[in-house]
Design an enzyme around this catalytic site. Structure first.
Site: not given
Ligand code: NAD
Length: 277
Positions: A88, A141, A152, A156
């Site tokens: 996470n 995203s 990002y 992701k």
């Protein structure tokens, strides 16, 4: 029945936001949990709140592979096994391709992508031994592009597809799934959720639930995938975004054109034709 009784879980980035909510959820449902985070003060605060039973804090900087290896080793040394890895920990990033510098790009890739890969690699022998699973936290995203989110978006998307690859390679010995949150009210997103103008723009179609998610609402999806309730779910990307990515981006025609009256004549003609009139 406690879904995680006797199980051992590592939650990286476990001392704040979605990670903290996941720690609380897994712990409430009986798991032994390792709160792995870079911030010892935040780990201590959480441990004070949930008490010393079945929980261990572990300071780790996910930037360093040796520290990731030590995190997994310390977990197995303390609890004797590892059933669940929740990757996470992550950092955000703002900037277009013409604005971003290489050190920043590399830091985002190292923490948001490479650490997920390396923690999985270290954990997999232990997870396979007990039929465990991995839940990787990606993002909406990672599904489509955002303006000004270059690194990002790339990171992701990599997490999502890397997870699918791991899910295929390691089934049936373990499962690997993904949770992709939309906007969630955590310290990471405070710059967004705390900005009035930005939130007003977001509410205009982009947030169908008219609010960000609460961290516990994402944690419940992570706990589901980590549990035996999801025993046949593997390689799945569970989107927790209140419907944000259900939207094509089209404006609300009915509101702007003033209702559906302009369509009614044609619609009734179609119905009459279908009825053979
Ligand atoms: N909040 C959102 O809107 C949102 C949306 C989609 C995805 N996510 C993802 O959810 C995950 C959790 O984010 P959050 O919103 O709860 O953020 P957060 O900032 O509240 O929590 C992240 C935690 O990760 C820890 N961390 C950061 N870098 C670390 C490192 N190098 N090593 C170890 N720990 C580190 C931080 O100390 C913090 O405790 C991230 O992967 C993020 O990309 C968040």
């Amino acid at each position: 029945m406690l879904r995680f009784e006797g199980k051992v879980a590592i939650v990286t980035g476990g001392a704040s936001g979605i990670g903290e909510a996941t720690v609380r959820r897994l712990h409430q449902e009986g798991a032994n949990v390792v709160v792995a985070d870079i911030r010892p003060d935040a780990i201590d605060r959480l441990l004070d709140e949930i008490g010393p039973d079945r929980v261990m804090g572990h300071q780790v900087d996910m930037l360093y592979s040796a520290q990731i290896e030590a995190m997994v080793a310390a977990t197995v040394a303390r609890f004797g096994r590892l059933d669940i890895l929740v990757n996470n920990a992550g950092i955000g990033s703002l900037g277009r391709v013409t604005e971003i510098d290489l050190p920043h790009w590399r830091e985002v890739m190292a923490i948001d992508v490479e650490a997920v890969m390396w923690a999985s690699r270290c954990a997999i022998p232990h997870l396979e031994a007990v039929g465990g699973n991995i839940v990787n936290v990606a993002s909406t995203s990672g599904i489509a592009g955002d303006r000004g989110f270059l690194a990002y978006n790339a990171a992701k998307a990599a997490v999502i597809n890397m997870s699918r690859s791991m899910a295929l390679d390691h089934a049936p010995k373990l499962r690997v799934n993904i949770v992709s949150p939309g906007l969630t009210a955590t310290p990471l997103a405070e710059g967004l959720t705390g900005h009035q103008e930005l939130m007003a723009a977001w509410m205009d179609g982009g947030l169908p639930m008219a609010r960000p998610a609460q961290p516990a609402e994402v944690a419940s999806a992570i706990a589901f995938l980590a549990s035996s309730d999801a025993s046949y779910i593997n390689g799945h990307n569970l989107v927790v975004d209140g419907g944000t990515t259900a939207w094509t981006g089209q404006p609300d025609f009915t509101r702007i054109l003033g209702g559906v009256s302009h369509l009614e004549g044609r619609a009734s003609a179609v119905v009459r034709a279908a009825d053979g009139e």
